[in-house]
Motif scaffolding. Sequence first.
Motif, mmCIF file in Angstrom:
data_model
loop_
_atom_site.group_PDB
_atom_site.id
_atom_site.type_symbol
_atom_site.label_atom_id
_atom_site.label_comp_id
_atom_site.label_asym_id
_atom_site.label_seq_id
_atom_site.Cartn_x
_atom_site.Cartn_y
_atom_site.Cartn_z
ATOM 1 N N GLY A 490 -3.856 9.508 0.623
ATOM 2 C CA GLY A 490 -4.695 8.969 -0.435
ATOM 3 C C GLY A 490 -4.310 7.583 -0.892
ATOM 4 O O GLY A 490 -4.748 7.122 -1.951
ATOM 5 N N LYS A 491 -3.508 6.888 -0.104
ATOM 6 C CA LYS A 491 -3.072 5.535 -0.463
ATOM 7 C C LYS A 491 -2.486 4.858 0.769
ATOM 8 O O LYS A 491 -2.215 5.509 1.786
ATOM 9 C CB LYS A 491 -2.003 5.582 -1.561
ATOM 10 C CG LYS A 491 -0.728 6.288 -1.121
ATOM 11 C CD LYS A 491 0.356 6.259 -2.186
ATOM 12 C CE LYS A 491 -0.003 7.172 -3.325
ATOM 13 N NZ LYS A 491 1.104 7.266 -4.321
ATOM 14 N N ARG A 492 -2.304 3.571 0.664
ATOM 15 C CA ARG A 492 -1.603 2.849 1.726
ATOM 16 C C ARG A 492 -0.110 3.149 1.620
ATOM 17 O O ARG A 492 0.428 3.293 0.527
ATOM 18 C CB ARG A 492 -1.850 1.340 1.600
ATOM 19 C CG ARG A 492 -3.306 0.943 1.832
ATOM 20 C CD ARG A 492 -3.503 -0.550 1.660
ATOM 21 N NE ARG A 492 -4.908 -0.893 1.717
ATOM 22 C CZ ARG A 492 -5.580 -1.187 2.829
ATOM 23 N NH1 ARG A 492 -4.943 -1.172 3.994
ATOM 24 N NH2 ARG A 492 -6.861 -1.488 2.785
ATOM 25 N N ILE A 493 0.535 3.240 2.781
ATOM 26 C CA ILE A 493 1.965 3.517 2.796
ATOM 27 C C ILE A 493 2.711 2.302 3.330
ATOM 28 O O ILE A 493 2.104 1.363 3.862
ATOM 29 C CB ILE A 493 2.285 4.797 3.595
ATOM 30 C CG1 ILE A 493 1.965 4.618 5.084
ATOM 31 C CG2 ILE A 493 1.519 5.968 3.020
ATOM 32 C CD1 ILE A 493 2.381 5.819 5.933
ATOM 33 N N LEU A 494 4.028 2.335 3.205
ATOM 34 C CA LEU A 494 4.834 1.158 3.464
ATOM 35 C C LEU A 494 5.554 1.248 4.809
ATOM 36 O O LEU A 494 6.236 2.232 5.078
ATOM 37 C CB LEU A 494 5.858 1.017 2.328
ATOM 38 C CG LEU A 494 6.519 -0.334 2.096
ATOM 39 C CD1 LEU A 494 5.472 -1.404 1.771
ATOM 40 C CD2 LEU A 494 7.524 -0.210 0.943
ATOM 41 N N PHE A 495 5.382 0.210 5.624
ATOM 42 C CA PHE A 495 6.056 0.109 6.913
ATOM 43 C C PHE A 495 6.952 -1.131 6.919
ATOM 44 O O PHE A 495 6.671 -2.123 6.250
ATOM 45 C CB PHE A 495 5.049 -0.030 8.054
ATOM 46 C CG PHE A 495 4.268 1.178 8.402
ATOM 47 C CD1 PHE A 495 4.638 1.999 9.464
ATOM 48 C CD2 PHE A 495 3.129 1.523 7.662
ATOM 49 C CE1 PHE A 495 3.876 3.125 9.787
ATOM 50 C CE2 PHE A 495 2.377 2.637 7.976
ATOM 51 C CZ PHE A 495 2.744 3.450 9.047
ATOM 52 N N GLY A 496 7.995 -1.086 7.745
ATOM 53 C CA GLY A 496 8.831 -2.257 7.945
ATOM 54 C C GLY A 496 9.940 -1.956 8.925
ATOM 55 O O GLY A 496 10.209 -0.793 9.228
#
Length: 499
Positions: A490-496
């Motif tokens: 339900g939202k954007r998630i964080l990548f790196g």
Amino acid sequence: MTQDGGKGNKGQDKKAQQYGVTPQSVDFNDWYNEVVKKADLADNSPVAGAMVVRPYGSALWENIVRWLDDGFKASGHESLIFPTLIPMSFIMREADHVEGFAPELFTVSKIGTEELAEPYVMRPTSETIIGHMWSGWLNSYRDLPFLHYQWGSVFRAELRTKAFLRTSEFYWHEGHTAHADETEARAEVRMILDLYHEFCRDVLALPVVRGEKSASERFAGAVATYSIEGMMRDGKALQSGTSHYLGQAFSRAFDVKFQTREQKEDYAHTTSWAISSRIIGALIMTHGDDAGLMMPPNIAPIQVVIVPVGRKDNFDEMVAEGERLAAQLTQNGIRVKVDKRDGVTNGFKYNDWELKGIPVRIELGPRDLEAGVVVVKNRNSDEKETLERDLAVGGMAERLEGIQAWLLKRATDFMLDNTVTVDNYDEFKAAIEDGKWVRAFHCGDPESEKSIKEETKATVRNVPLDDAEFFAEREEGGVCFHTGKPAAYGKRILFGRQY
């Protein structure tokens, strides 16, 4: 993206070479290793993959321990001490746990020349042995919750070692709690995560993103893992602390059960959580610059250094005056050191304290003494100020608060400026290659995560919590940037990319 946040500066590079460290923009890895060693934080050890923490680094770790320990005790937790050695059979009892840690284990199979009937494992973490002991301590719901933690060393084999970040022996606290129900256990996990967030923000001046790990990034054996993620000045992420809801798996494996209020038998719901000495690596890589460390005043072992400036015939007099000035500052709660080294140039001293990241330097010479002034320089500024002595002393606490706030804002701005939102895989790959963090919709498929990691070396850092300070907003709909499937979470998630 250059390591100074996008500004290439030849003047800074030349200045940094005088200080004796490689500029971040030339080689961030070399910069880090040189700062750790030349700032007297740690040194190499004769034990492969392990480090020797020097007094300055140890003083920093002691400050970290003190703040966190006070927080744990204030929230009702009690410390205990467990053995470093754990029976191998304990590790083998929880299937996911052993699978997750098997490649990292150090084992002890002999005492002297005698083979042990059962090998021991050098503690990689203590869920198993603590579960074993809890099973003998727990009888009724009245005994719960168990709110325990310990400070100590843990041992995990590392192929590529880096001081504070990845070493075969490192230092941490490990919290372990047991609860009568899932709701209480999950509240514990979140409370600790928020304590870590407060510590990073208010004490270390580190902006961190609170969130839940994806299934493929969970702690071995956990039902849910939560983390705080920080951005280093090369754009990589550093997992700076974790808090795990373990469900009842370890309780079942070690028979940690109790009689409920309803006179039934049930297994305890357990948690574990930790911040390790890698937080020192986060401190170095978030705040450091081409001159070396920048210590946030709230955690700095030395907040103010006084450098007496004099000739041979009056140096002792200036040192004595520096001691009197230090006593005034100490009385105001400031941590102070007087540089009494003789036979060392003032320039060397200035550079040395810049490298060590001392927040404020005070220079005190005979003419300053006659005029009733001192020369003050903040570590985060190239400018010096000449101030009346009483004004410098009286305003020091406010000056340190200003440096603390400046460091937090600088790190926060850097993180936000280097985080981008993408909607397709080409944009994702370009952003990751440019050293950015990426916010994107994802389907939650572990195979997709695996493919992304293999192709780009980027991983899911976390799924930001709804009330997280950064990147918390929910969005309706959404399509996975990698597979085209409907988005999860339900939202954007964080990548790196990560350390």
